[in-house]
Write an enzyme that holds these catalytic residues in place. Sequence first.
Site, PDB file in Angstrom:
ATOM      1  N   LYS A 248       0.851  -1.196   0.000  1.00 28.24           N
ATOM      2  CA  LYS A 248       0.000   0.000   0.000  1.00 28.24           C
ATOM      3  C   LYS A 248       0.878   1.233   0.000  1.00 28.24           C
ATOM      4  O   LYS A 248       1.814   1.335   0.793  1.00 28.24           O
ATOM      5  CB  LYS A 248      -0.874  -0.016   1.284  1.00 28.24           C
ATOM      6  CG  LYS A 248      -1.810   1.163   1.402  1.00 28.24           C
ATOM      7  CD  LYS A 248      -3.129   0.883   0.726  1.00 28.24           C
ATOM      8  CE  LYS A 248      -4.031   2.081   0.588  1.00 28.24           C
ATOM      9  NZ  LYS A 248      -3.752   2.926  -0.585  1.00 28.24           N
TER      10      LYS A 248
ATOM     11  N   LYS B 289       5.426   2.389  -2.631  1.00 31.18           N
ATOM     12  CA  LYS B 289       5.328   3.788  -3.062  1.00 31.18           C
ATOM     13  C   LYS B 289       5.594   3.838  -4.552  1.00 31.18           C
ATOM     14  O   LYS B 289       6.261   2.960  -5.103  1.00 31.18           O
ATOM     15  CB  LYS B 289       6.375   4.644  -2.335  1.00 31.18           C
ATOM     16  CG  LYS B 289       5.997   6.099  -2.267  1.00 31.18           C
ATOM     17  CD  LYS B 289       4.992   6.353  -1.159  1.00 31.18           C
ATOM     18  CE  LYS B 289       4.577   7.795  -1.086  1.00 31.18           C
ATOM     19  NZ  LYS B 289       3.724   8.049   0.100  1.00 31.18           N
TER      20      LYS B 289
ATOM     21  N   THR C  87      -5.348  12.817   6.269  1.00 32.44           N
ATOM     22  CA  THR C  87      -3.978  12.968   6.788  1.00 32.44           C
ATOM     23  C   THR C  87      -3.900  14.195   7.695  1.00 32.44           C
ATOM     24  O   THR C  87      -3.342  14.139   8.800  1.00 32.44           O
ATOM     25  CB  THR C  87      -2.965  13.089   5.630  1.00 32.44           C
ATOM     26  OG1 THR C  87      -3.174  11.986   4.746  1.00 32.44           O
ATOM     27  CG2 THR C  87      -1.538  13.061   6.133  1.00 32.44           C
TER      28      THR C  87
ATOM     29  N   ASN D 289      -2.380  19.813   0.305  1.00 32.36           N
ATOM     30  CA  ASN D 289      -3.473  19.031   0.891  1.00 32.36           C
ATOM     31  C   ASN D 289      -3.289  18.859   2.400  1.00 32.36           C
ATOM     32  O   ASN D 289      -4.136  19.228   3.202  1.00 32.36           O
ATOM     33  CB  ASN D 289      -3.533  17.666   0.161  1.00 32.36           C
ATOM     34  CG  ASN D 289      -4.531  16.718   0.816  1.00 32.36           C
ATOM     35  OD1 ASN D 289      -4.541  16.549   2.031  1.00 32.36           O
ATOM     36  ND2 ASN D 289      -5.382  16.105   0.032  1.00 32.36           N
TER      37      ASN D 289
ATOM     38  N   SER E 268      -7.466   5.532   3.895  1.00 35.77           N
ATOM     39  CA  SER E 268      -7.426   4.666   2.709  1.00 35.77           C
ATOM     40  C   SER E 268      -7.883   3.246   3.052  1.00 35.77           C
ATOM     41  O   SER E 268      -8.571   2.587   2.272  1.00 35.77           O
ATOM     42  CB  SER E 268      -6.003   4.589   2.156  1.00 35.77           C
ATOM     43  OG  SER E 268      -5.730   5.689   1.343  1.00 35.77           O
TER      44      SER E 268
HETATM   45  P1  NAD Z   1       0.688  18.598  -1.989  1.00 37.91           P
HETATM   46  O1  NAD Z   1       1.310  18.485  -3.317  1.00 37.91           O
HETATM   47  O2  NAD Z   1      -0.776  18.742  -1.881  1.00 37.91           O
HETATM   48  O3  NAD Z   1       1.352  19.826  -1.197  1.00 37.91           O
HETATM   49  C1  NAD Z   1       2.716  20.003  -1.038  1.00 37.91           C
HETATM   50  C2  NAD Z   1       2.925  21.434  -0.573  1.00 37.91           C
HETATM   51  O4  NAD Z   1       4.299  21.622  -0.236  1.00 37.91           O
HETATM   52  C3  NAD Z   1       2.604  22.488  -1.641  1.00 37.91           C
HETATM   53  O5  NAD Z   1       1.958  23.582  -1.033  1.00 37.91           O
HETATM   54  C4  NAD Z   1       3.982  22.917  -2.132  1.00 37.91           C
HETATM   55  O6  NAD Z   1       3.990  24.246  -2.632  1.00 37.91           O
HETATM   56  C5  NAD Z   1       4.760  22.825  -0.837  1.00 37.91           C
HETATM   57  N1  NAD Z   1       6.197  22.746  -1.013  1.00 37.91           N
HETATM   58  C6  NAD Z   1       6.907  22.066  -1.943  1.00 37.91           C
HETATM   59  N2  NAD Z   1       8.219  22.312  -1.757  1.00 37.91           N
HETATM   60  C7  NAD Z   1       8.316  23.119  -0.675  1.00 37.91           C
HETATM   61  C8  NAD Z   1       9.396  23.724   0.014  1.00 37.91           C
HETATM   62  N3  NAD Z   1      10.657  23.537  -0.379  1.00 37.91           N
HETATM   63  N4  NAD Z   1       9.128  24.508   1.081  1.00 37.91           N
HETATM   64  C9  NAD Z   1       7.853  24.711   1.475  1.00 37.91           C
HETATM   65  N5  NAD Z   1       6.801  24.191   0.864  1.00 37.91           N
HETATM   66  C10 NAD Z   1       7.038  23.402  -0.200  1.00 37.91           C
HETATM   67  O7  NAD Z   1       1.220  17.318  -1.179  1.00 37.91           O
HETATM   68  P2  NAD Z   1       0.594  16.687   0.124  1.00 37.91           P
HETATM   69  O8  NAD Z   1      -0.281  15.572  -0.285  1.00 37.91           O
HETATM   70  O9  NAD Z   1       0.089  17.760   0.999  1.00 37.91           O
HETATM   71  O10 NAD Z   1       1.895  16.008   0.763  1.00 37.91           O
HETATM   72  C11 NAD Z   1       2.792  16.743   1.602  1.00 37.91           C
HETATM   73  C12 NAD Z   1       3.648  15.778   2.392  1.00 37.91           C
HETATM   74  O11 NAD Z   1       2.802  14.943   3.183  1.00 37.91           O
HETATM   75  C13 NAD Z   1       4.522  14.832   1.575  1.00 37.91           C
HETATM   76  O12 NAD Z   1       5.714  14.578   2.270  1.00 37.91           O
HETATM   77  C14 NAD Z   1       3.679  13.560   1.516  1.00 37.91           C
HETATM   78  O13 NAD Z   1       4.460  12.411   1.279  1.00 37.91           O
HETATM   79  C15 NAD Z   1       3.115  13.580   2.913  1.00 37.91           C
HETATM   80  N6  NAD Z   1       1.907  12.758   3.055  1.00 37.91           N
HETATM   81  C16 NAD Z   1       0.797  12.996   2.313  1.00 37.91           C
HETATM   82  C17 NAD Z   1      -0.350  12.216   2.511  1.00 37.91           C
HETATM   83  C18 NAD Z   1      -1.629  12.487   1.769  1.00 37.91           C
HETATM   84  O14 NAD Z   1      -2.637  11.889   2.126  1.00 37.91           O
HETATM   85  N7  NAD Z   1      -1.651  13.383   0.807  1.00 37.91           N
HETATM   86  C19 NAD Z   1      -0.322  11.169   3.440  1.00 37.91           C
HETATM   87  C20 NAD Z   1       0.829  10.956   4.197  1.00 37.91           C
HETATM   88  C21 NAD Z   1       1.945  11.769   3.999  1.00 37.91           C
END
Ligand code: NAD
Length: 425
Positions: A71, A107, A191, A222, A359
Site C-alpha cells: 500500500k 510507493k 492525513t 493538501n 485509505s
Molecule cells: P501537496 O502536493 O498537496 O502539497 C505540497 C505542498 O508543499 C505544496 O503547497 C507545495 O507548494 C509545498 N512545497 C513544496 N516544496 C516546498 C518547500 N521547499 N518549502 C515549502 N513548501 C514546499 O502534497 P501533500 O499531499 O500535501 O503532501 C505533503 C507531504 O505529506 C509529503 O511529504 C507527503 O508524502 C506527505 N503525506 C501525504 C499524505 C496524503 O494523504 N496526501 C499522506 C501521508 C503523507
Amino acid sequence: MKAAAINPLESAQKQLRVAARLLGLDNKTLNVLSQPKRELNDDIPVRMDDGSTQNFNSLRVQHNDALGPFKGGIRFGPGVSLEEVKALAMWMTWKTALVGIPFGGAKGGIICDPKRFSKRELEALSRGYVQQFVEYIGPDKDIPAPDMYTNAQIMAWMLDEYEKLTGHHAPAAFTGKPVELGGIGARESATGYGGAVVVQQVAKLLKMKPKSTTVAIQGFGNVGHNVAEFLFDAGYKIVALSDSQGAIYNRKGLNPAAAMTCKVEKGRIAECYFAGSVVNGSKSGVITNDELLELDVDILIPAALENQITSKNAGKVKAKVVAELANGPTTPEADRILFEKKAVVVPDTLTNSGGVIGSYFEWVQNSYGYYWADDEVREKLSRILVDAFEKVVQKSREHKVDMRTGAYLLAVGKVARSIELRGGI
Ligand code: NAD
C-alpha cells in the site's frame, strides 16, 4: 532548501538499524527489511499536445507485504528519484504496521513536471502508469493512492484504466478516489485530520493550552492546509504558513481558510499576508521557508518534503514539538540534535498515518460495498491514532528513546515477527 542533497533511503536504513539493534534482529532479517521486495522501473511514452512523444520514467517500489497487500501513494514531480521512492515505501511498511492495519508498504512515482502538463497529457500519463504496472496492482496485491502532486482525479483515471485492462470492477484497487467512484468524503482531509488528532495528544501530554500554543506549518498543500484548518478550529494559533515559493508569518495568528482562498486566487502564499483581514500584495510578514523552520513557535509542522530539518538547521529550531506531517522531513542527525535539546519529534509514521488509515477504511468499504458516514470514519480514525500515540509514548519511555525509535520498535518488531511466523526468510 534542496531535498536531494541527503539520500532519504540512507536515512530510512539508519533509522531501521537503530531499531534492529534494540530489538536484537538477526542480520538476515535486517538485510531483507533494508531493501524493497520488488522494484519496478519503466518509461511511459506520452503523446504530448504538440504532437511529439515524450518518455517519463515511472517507478513502483514494493517494500514488504508480510502483513497484507502493498500500500502506498504515487507522487509526480521533477525531483522524484528511485532512492526517494524506496525510502517512502519502507516508511509505509512501518506506518501500516504501527497503526495496525492489514497492509504492507509500497510507493510510486513519475519523474515529470506536472505543472507543465495539460489535463489531457496528465490523463495519458496516469493511464500509462497503470498500463505499465497493471499486473502488479490490485485490491489484494498493491493498492496505490494519491501523494504529492497527484489527486482524486488522477486516481479516477487510473482506476478506469485498471478496470478496462482487467475487465472487471475493482474500486478497492485504488484509494483516494472521488466519492462518486467509491471514494470516501473524509479521505481527502484524513492525513491533516489525523495530524491534528496527534498534535492535540502531544499538546495534552505537554500541558499546552490550544489558545496560547503557536503553530508554524511548512507546506500548504493538501496535508498542510487541512491540518492548519483542523488545528485552527480546535483553537490553536496558526502563525506561519508556506509553499514552495515562500512563507508568511503573523504572530497574532492567521486564518488558514482565508489563506487558502487567497492562495488559490494569487497562486502563492507569499502574496497573502493577513492581519485579521487579507492585505493583498503586502510584503510585510513575508519570510523564507528557512526562516519558518527556525521561528520561535511551540509546534512546528513540516508538511512538504523530506530532509528539511538537518544537522545544519536543527540547532536553530526553537519549537518544543516537531510534528512530522511530511514523510521524512527530519534526518537522523537532526533527530539526535533535537532529542538532546529535549524537543519532542512526533514521527511521520504516526503523525501522518491518518491518510493510510482513511485509505484502509475506503478499501474496506469498497470491498463490502457498504459505506459509512464521514463522522463515523473520523471517529474510528481518531480511536486508532490515540491508541497508537499512547503505545509509542509508552514504548519510548520504556526504552528511554525518542518517539521515532519507540514507533520503530513497535512497527519493525511486528513485521519481523510476522515474517518469522510465516516460516522465516
Ligand atoms: P501537496 O502536493 O498537496 O502539497 C505540497 C505542498 O508543499 C505544496 O503547497 C507545495 O507548494 C509545498 N512545497 C513544496 N516544496 C516546498 C518547500 N521547499 N518549502 C515549502 N513548501 C514546499 O502534497 P501533500 O499531499 O500535501 O503532501 C505533503 C507531504 O505529506 C509529503 O511529504 C507527503 O508524502 C506527505 N503525506 C501525504 C499524505 C496524503 O494523504 N496526501 C499522506 C501521508 C503523507
